[in-house]
Design an enzyme around this catalytic site. Structure first.
Site, PDB file in Angstrom:
ATOM      1  N   CYS A 113      -1.747  -8.782   0.247  1.00  0.00           N
ATOM      2  CA  CYS A 113      -0.495  -8.207   0.938  1.00  0.00           C
ATOM      3  C   CYS A 113      -0.057  -9.286   2.082  1.00  0.00           C
ATOM      4  O   CYS A 113       0.797  -9.386   2.815  1.00  0.00           O
ATOM      5  CB  CYS A 113      -0.600  -6.912   1.537  1.00  0.00           C
ATOM      6  SG  CYS A 113      -0.840  -5.772   0.060  1.00  0.00           S
ATOM      7  N   HIS A 260       4.303  -5.849   7.326  1.00  0.00           N
ATOM      8  CA  HIS A 260       3.999  -5.703   5.790  1.00  0.00           C
ATOM      9  C   HIS A 260       4.471  -4.388   5.427  1.00  0.00           C
ATOM     10  O   HIS A 260       4.050  -3.658   6.322  1.00  0.00           O
ATOM     11  CB  HIS A 260       2.644  -6.038   5.417  1.00  0.00           C
ATOM     12  CG  HIS A 260       2.305  -5.550   3.976  1.00  0.00           C
ATOM     13  ND1 HIS A 260       2.982  -5.806   2.749  1.00  0.00           N
ATOM     14  CD2 HIS A 260       1.389  -4.799   3.576  1.00  0.00           C
ATOM     15  CE1 HIS A 260       2.524  -5.149   1.836  1.00  0.00           C
ATOM     16  NE2 HIS A 260       1.520  -4.463   2.098  1.00  0.00           N
ATOM     17  N   ASN A 290       5.822  -0.781  -1.523  1.00  0.00           N
ATOM     18  CA  ASN A 290       4.708  -1.963  -1.050  1.00  0.00           C
ATOM     19  C   ASN A 290       4.951  -3.038  -2.294  1.00  0.00           C
ATOM     20  O   ASN A 290       4.429  -2.818  -3.218  1.00  0.00           O
ATOM     21  CB  ASN A 290       3.354  -1.302  -0.825  1.00  0.00           C
ATOM     22  CG  ASN A 290       2.590  -2.367  -0.499  1.00  0.00           C
ATOM     23  OD1 ASN A 290       2.618  -3.516  -0.549  1.00  0.00           O
ATOM     24  ND2 ASN A 290       1.266  -2.013  -0.122  1.00  0.00           N
TER      25      ASN A 290
HETATM   26  O1  UT7 Z   1      -1.124  -3.250   1.349  1.00  0.00           O
HETATM   27  C1  UT7 Z   1      -2.259  -2.472   1.457  1.00  0.00           C
HETATM   28  C2  UT7 Z   1      -1.965  -1.148   0.853  1.00  0.00           C
HETATM   29  N1  UT7 Z   1      -2.404   0.133   0.943  1.00  0.00           N
HETATM   30  C3  UT7 Z   1      -2.115   0.803   2.138  1.00  0.00           C
HETATM   31  O2  UT7 Z   1      -1.314   0.640   2.909  1.00  0.00           O
HETATM   32  C4  UT7 Z   1      -2.563   2.374   1.729  1.00  0.00           C
HETATM   33  C5  UT7 Z   1      -3.011   2.809   3.375  1.00  0.00           C
HETATM   34  N2  UT7 Z   1      -3.042   4.200   3.172  1.00  0.00           N
HETATM   35  C6  UT7 Z   1      -2.182   4.973   3.168  1.00  0.00           C
HETATM   36  O3  UT7 Z   1      -1.114   4.731   3.100  1.00  0.00           O
HETATM   37  C7  UT7 Z   1      -2.549   6.710   2.992  1.00  0.00           C
HETATM   38  O4  UT7 Z   1      -3.987   6.783   3.105  1.00  0.00           O
HETATM   39  C8  UT7 Z   1      -2.046   7.213   1.537  1.00  0.00           C
HETATM   40  C9  UT7 Z   1      -0.672   7.295   1.658  1.00  0.00           C
HETATM   41  C10 UT7 Z   1      -2.671   6.463   0.263  1.00  0.00           C
HETATM   42  C11 UT7 Z   1      -2.720   8.535   1.511  1.00  0.00           C
HETATM   43  O5  UT7 Z   1      -2.064   9.518   2.412  1.00  0.00           O
HETATM   44  P1  UT7 Z   1      -3.366  10.322   3.259  1.00  0.00           P
HETATM   45  O6  UT7 Z   1      -2.512  11.013   4.384  1.00  0.00           O
HETATM   46  O7  UT7 Z   1      -4.325   9.372   3.765  1.00  0.00           O
HETATM   47  O8  UT7 Z   1      -3.735  11.312   2.103  1.00  0.00           O
HETATM   48  P2  UT7 Z   1      -5.171  11.654   1.538  1.00  0.00           P
HETATM   49  O9  UT7 Z   1      -5.595  10.540   0.829  1.00  0.00           O
HETATM   50  O10 UT7 Z   1      -5.909  12.160   2.534  1.00  0.00           O
HETATM   51  O11 UT7 Z   1      -4.890  12.825   0.659  1.00  0.00           O
HETATM   52  C12 UT7 Z   1      -4.351  14.038   1.007  1.00  0.00           C
HETATM   53  C13 UT7 Z   1      -3.972  14.991  -0.265  1.00  0.00           C
HETATM   54  C14 UT7 Z   1      -5.350  15.144  -0.992  1.00  0.00           C
HETATM   55  O12 UT7 Z   1      -5.354  16.317  -1.598  1.00  0.00           O
HETATM   56  P3  UT7 Z   1      -6.350  17.206  -1.010  1.00  0.00           P
HETATM   57  O13 UT7 Z   1      -7.912  16.696  -1.392  1.00  0.00           O
HETATM   58  O14 UT7 Z   1      -6.216  17.389   0.428  1.00  0.00           O
HETATM   59  O15 UT7 Z   1      -6.243  18.450  -1.679  1.00  0.00           O
HETATM   60  C15 UT7 Z   1      -4.817  13.851  -2.245  1.00  0.00           C
HETATM   61  O16 UT7 Z   1      -5.462  14.397  -3.428  1.00  0.00           O
HETATM   62  O17 UT7 Z   1      -2.760  14.551  -0.910  1.00  0.00           O
HETATM   63  C16 UT7 Z   1      -3.419  14.567  -2.223  1.00  0.00           C
HETATM   64  N3  UT7 Z   1      -2.436  13.340  -2.791  1.00  0.00           N
HETATM   65  C17 UT7 Z   1      -1.273  13.585  -3.311  1.00  0.00           C
HETATM   66  N4  UT7 Z   1      -0.654  14.356  -3.443  1.00  0.00           N
HETATM   67  C18 UT7 Z   1       0.738  14.171  -3.962  1.00  0.00           C
HETATM   68  C19 UT7 Z   1      -2.686  11.990  -2.970  1.00  0.00           C
HETATM   69  N5  UT7 Z   1      -1.688  11.221  -3.375  1.00  0.00           N
HETATM   70  C20 UT7 Z   1      -0.727  12.118  -3.631  1.00  0.00           C
HETATM   71  C21 UT7 Z   1       0.570  12.336  -4.094  1.00  0.00           C
HETATM   72  N6  UT7 Z   1       1.068  13.189  -4.298  1.00  0.00           N
HETATM   73  N7  UT7 Z   1       0.987  10.972  -4.788  1.00  0.00           N
END
Ligand code: UT7
Length: 334
Positions: A113, A260, A290
């Protein structure tokens, strides 16, 4: 005499096909509400039929027209991508042929990215050294082909697209005042997309489990989301500080920041840490998600073609991504 390098043209191309959050909720267990509140993304473009070189060609040819250059006047084409059509030839060579940029050297660059930032800084060096005059830098991706469409934690985040800039030895356009590049390979496993596994007649595949064998050779994006989130907030802040201090500018001197486009919450946290109001951050991730190496070029083209920029405005492009890599380019607009 120190030569100056400026952006004399920009272009973008997005595939027509729109995939909304509701569309995604038919594929994986997710919801529009979760995606919007956790990321800010509402929809993304998903290519149907156009590969990375097709998107790159479209964005590149718009940037060339915008710069008022003929294809023969381009000396070098750099394509930043992690989703090329082929390992070989490069995406840049395919674009070179389609544009008819017969005098241009061409190569691809991998910085995930941060690709557009690494590409622009590379182009700047070729121009400053006097080797080349006009360089076309394209960030282009069809991430849809390397997404695991069963993994809700990644497939909702990304989209396809291309952005392009033409750099030349001039003070006009967006003149580069300062740049910064960083990498931290020790965190390489935070964000990966595998390539070809090492299997050959000398490797005993019986030593590899059947399930692993099936997975090998299927390039898919894997991510430690929260680790990437933390890295992103920290490196956006660090890179902004680095370019500002290189030219003795203060936060208030900056008109716009083009980060980004990964996650609205990443940008909001970085804005708080660096103490630059969120209104100064250009955001379009709600419409495109993204798009990796393409995102900064797409956003810069949108900003450059709006009526928001005035002569003398300072604009910072700042990126982060797989590698891990990060970087920034500070421009003065005219
Ligand atoms: O170019 C670089 C590319 N990458 C990035 O910039 C990613 C950087 N990271 C992020 O943007 C965030 O970490 C995410 C958007 C990927 C995830 O957000 P988060 O607030 O860190 O969520 P999490 O991983 O802590 O997940 C929270 C909950 C989990 O469920 P439980 O374990 O609390 O029951 C996940 O399984 O949300 C769940 N979850 C979803 N639920 C509905 C994860 N993805 C989804 C989804 N829809 N798409």
């Amino acid at each position: 005499m120190m030569s100056h390098v400026g952006i004399i043209g920009t272009g973008r191309y997005l595939p027509e096909n729109i995939m909304t959050n509701d569309d995604l909720s038919n594929l994986v267990d997710t919801s529009d509400e979760w995606i919007r509140t956790r990321t800010g993304i509402r929809e993304r473009r998903i290519s149907v039929g156009m590969n990375t070189s097709d998107l790159a060609y479209e964005a590149g040819s718009i940037a060339l027209k915008n710069a008022g250059l003929k294809p023969e006047e381009i000396d070098l084409i750099i394509c930043a991508t992690i989703t090329p059509d082929y390992f070989m030839p490069s995406c840049a060579c395919i674009v070179q042929a389609r544009l008819g940029a017969v005098n241009a050297a061409a190569f691809d660059l991998t910085a995930a990215c941060t690709g557009m930032i690494y590409g622009m800084v590379t182009a700047e060096q070729f121009i400053k050294s006097g080797m080349y005059k006009n360089v076309l830098v394209i960030g282009a991706e069809t991430l849809s082909k390397v997404l695991d469409w069963k993994d809700r934690s990644t497939c909702v985040l990304f989209g396809d697209g291309a952005g392009a800039v033409v750099l030349s030895n001039t003070k006009k356009g967006g003149m580069i005042l300062a740049t910064n590049l960083e990498a931290d390979g020790s965190k390489y496993d935070h964000l990966t997309c595998s390539a070809i596994p090492l299997i050959n007649p000398c490797v005993n595949t019986e030593d590899i489990s059947a399930s692993r064998l099936k997975m090998l050779g299927q390039p898919k994006i894997r991510m430690l989301g929260q680790e990437v989130f933390k890295y992103a907030v920290r490196t956006i802040t660090d890179n902004l500080k680095a370019v500002l201090s290189k030219v003795n500018l203060k936060n208030d001197d900056i008109a716009y920041i083009i980060p980004h486009q990964a996650n609205q919450r990443i940008i909001e946290q970085a804005s708080k840490f660096i103490k630059i109001p969120i209104q100064k951050f250009f955001i379009n991730l709600d419409r495109y998600g993204n798009t990796s190496a393409a995102s900064i070029g797409i956003a810069l083209d949108e900003l450059a073609k709006s009526d928001k920029l005035s002569t003398g405005d300072k604009v910072i492009l700042v990126g982060f991504g797989g590698g891990m890599t990060s970087g920034a380019v500070l421009l003065e607009w005219s």
